[in-house]
Design a protein around this motif. Structure first.
Motif, PDB file in Angstrom:
ATOM      1  N   CYS A  42       0.869  -1.175   0.000  1.00 52.58           N
ATOM      2  CA  CYS A  42       0.000   0.000   0.000  1.00 52.58           C
ATOM      3  C   CYS A  42       0.907   1.227   0.000  1.00 52.58           C
ATOM      4  O   CYS A  42       1.630   1.453   0.966  1.00 52.58           O
ATOM      5  N   MET A  43       0.869   2.000  -1.081  1.00 52.83           N
ATOM      6  CA  MET A  43       1.888   3.028  -1.248  1.00 52.83           C
ATOM      7  C   MET A  43       1.322   4.367  -1.689  1.00 52.83           C
ATOM      8  O   MET A  43       0.388   4.423  -2.489  1.00 52.83           O
ATOM      9  N   ILE A  44       1.927   5.435  -1.148  1.00 52.31           N
ATOM     10  CA  ILE A  44       1.723   6.792  -1.640  1.00 52.31           C
ATOM     11  C   ILE A  44       3.059   7.224  -2.221  1.00 52.31           C
ATOM     12  O   ILE A  44       4.053   7.310  -1.497  1.00 52.31           O
ATOM     13  N   VAL A  45       3.085   7.460  -3.527  1.00 51.34           N
ATOM     14  CA  VAL A  45       4.336   7.748  -4.221  1.00 51.34           C
ATOM     15  C   VAL A  45       4.241   9.108  -4.907  1.00 51.34           C
ATOM     16  O   VAL A  45       3.344   9.333  -5.732  1.00 51.34           O
ATOM     17  N   GLY A  46       5.154  10.006  -4.577  1.00 46.12           N
ATOM     18  CA  GLY A  46       5.222  11.301  -5.240  1.00 46.12           C
ATOM     19  C   GLY A  46       6.195  11.244  -6.403  1.00 46.12           C
ATOM     20  O   GLY A  46       7.263  10.638  -6.296  1.00 46.12           O
ATOM     21  N   VAL A  47       5.833  11.867  -7.525  1.00 42.63           N
ATOM     22  CA  VAL A  47       6.693  11.865  -8.704  1.00 42.63           C
ATOM     23  C   VAL A  47       6.979  13.298  -9.147  1.00 42.63           C
ATOM     24  O   VAL A  47       6.271  14.232  -8.793  1.00 42.63           O
ATOM     25  N   PHE A  48       8.035  13.457  -9.950  1.00 41.04           N
ATOM     26  CA  PHE A  48       8.525  14.797 -10.306  1.00 41.04           C
ATOM     27  C   PHE A  48       7.906  15.362 -11.568  1.00 41.04           C
ATOM     28  O   PHE A  48       8.228  16.477 -11.975  1.00 41.04           O
ATOM     29  N   ALA A  49       6.994  14.602 -12.209  1.00 43.06           N
ATOM     30  CA  ALA A  49       6.338  15.097 -13.427  1.00 43.06           C
ATOM     31  C   ALA A  49       4.948  14.486 -13.523  1.00 43.06           C
ATOM     32  O   ALA A  49       4.754  13.300 -13.225  1.00 43.06           O
ATOM     33  N   GLY A  50       3.981  15.288 -13.969  1.00 44.82           N
ATOM     34  CA  GLY A  50       2.603  14.824 -14.028  1.00 44.82           C
ATOM     35  C   GLY A  50       2.388  13.636 -14.941  1.00 44.82           C
ATOM     36  O   GLY A  50       1.556  12.768 -14.673  1.00 44.82           O
TER      37      GLY A  50
END
Length: 348
Positions: free
Chosen positions: A198-206
């Motif tokens: 179960c993950m919340i992952v932030g990324v650097f581009a939409g």
């Protein structure tokens, strides 16, 4: 330096495909990245692969194959509970914020979720998750067995990437010399040693949110939100809407989240409200949010990111309930208690 013809042939065949802008299969990526992290593979081949993929543009199959190869080499820990939550990001966001996901992890644990937080020291930034936790008193040299026992006893543990991914570090000097963003910048959130599902992952581009969601599904993650703040943050932000690609029940959907809905009547947040600094400064912010002495936008962004994990883990039915549970985690003192207990356990 002599090199096995087989390894040379594998890389040459892959590079020919890549320069022709043909994508690798997941299986091809897996084999290549097994060799990429091998001490016997020449740096020239590795550099060619990383640069070629960066120019072509990586696919979710290539990302998943590389992640599986790195996972296979990692020191692993076993967590009996499910779901196991992780909140992390690729880095590379527009702003130098404080450690939002790390702070939110203790709020999520305080709300009753099991958290296996994976993170690293800073690479080119001001303060990574390992840096801020070390400033809080956490022992970064804690062995994997201790971290495993900590998660079982406390409900949260921190896995410092260099301790669990020695093979990952073999490419570090080369990547620094290349001076470009490569697939390794995206792999950190995908190689959790506890196999978080179960993950919340932030990324650097939409444009990466859906690709990451598909990669996570391939890796066996059952519930996830991949997020990109429209202000440029690799977090769920409070200064602008956030693009969220959600993986749930094997289905993927994308939508925008507007933060003002959850904090009515509060002034609009500005990026400066979320700015961080070095490890000691960020440790003060982390503790201040968890003990309730710091409110406003800094607290609100932590509440939203924690709410995402609480919802994804099935502890809350919707975002409003998730935010309410995150508030209670702080107000009750449970979030701060999780931090203090994890630090104490790491120093045994």
């Amino acid at each position: 330096m002599s090199i096995s013809p087989t390894v040379h042939d594998v890389f040459t065949e892959a590079l020919v495909k890549i320069v022709r802008r043909k994508n690798l299969t997941e299986a091809e990526s897996y084999v290549l990245f097994q060799q990429t992290i091998s001490e016997t593979t020449p740096e020239t081949l590795v550099a060619g692969l990383l640069a070629g993929l960066a120019v072509k543009g990586e696919t979710f199959e290539e990302l998943a194959g590389a992640a599986k190869a790195l996972r296979a080499q990692a020191a692993k820990i076993h967590v009996a509970d499910s779901p196991v939550v992780d909140l992390c990001g690729t880095g590379g966001g527009t702003y130098h914020t404080f450690n939002i996901s790390t702070t939110a992890s203790f709020v999520v644990a305080g709300a009753g979720c099991v958290v296996a937080k994976h993170g690293n020291v800073t690479i080119g930034g001001q303060c990574g998750s390992a840096d801020v936790l070390a400033a809080c008193g956490f022992n970064l040299d804690a062995e994997p067995k201790v971290v495993e026992e900590c998660i079982a006893a406390v409900g949260i543990g921190f896995m410092c990437a260099p301790k669990f991914h020695t093979a990952f570090q073999r490419t570090y000097a080369l990547r620094r010399r290349l001076g470009i963003r490569t697939i390794f910048n995206m792999l950190g959130p995908l190689v959790n040693p506890a196999g978080a599902d179960c993950m919340i992952v932030g990324v650097f581009a939409g444009e990466l949110t859906e690709m990451f969601a598909r990669a996570l599904r391939t890796l066996g993650v059952t519930s996830a939100m991949v997020v990109y703040g429209h202000d440029g943050m690799d977090e769920i932000t409070v200064t602008a809407p956030t693009r969220i690609t959600e993986l749930r029940n094997d289905e993927i959907r994308t939508y925008n989240l507007r933060p003002e809905v959850y904090f009515p009547g509060e002034k609009k947040a500005e990026p400066e409200d979320l700015r961080g600094g070095g490890p000691q400064e960020n440790a003060t912010l982390l503790r201040g949010i968890l003990d309730g002495s710091i409110g406003g936008p800094a607290r609100n962004i932590v509440l939203l990111n924690a709410a995402a994990a609480i919802v994804a883990a099935g502890k809350a039915a919707d975002w409003r309930e998730g935010v309410a549970m995150a508030r209670h985690s702080i107000k009750s003192g449970f979030a701060l208690e999780k931090l203090e207990s994890m630090i104490a356990f790491s120093r045994r």
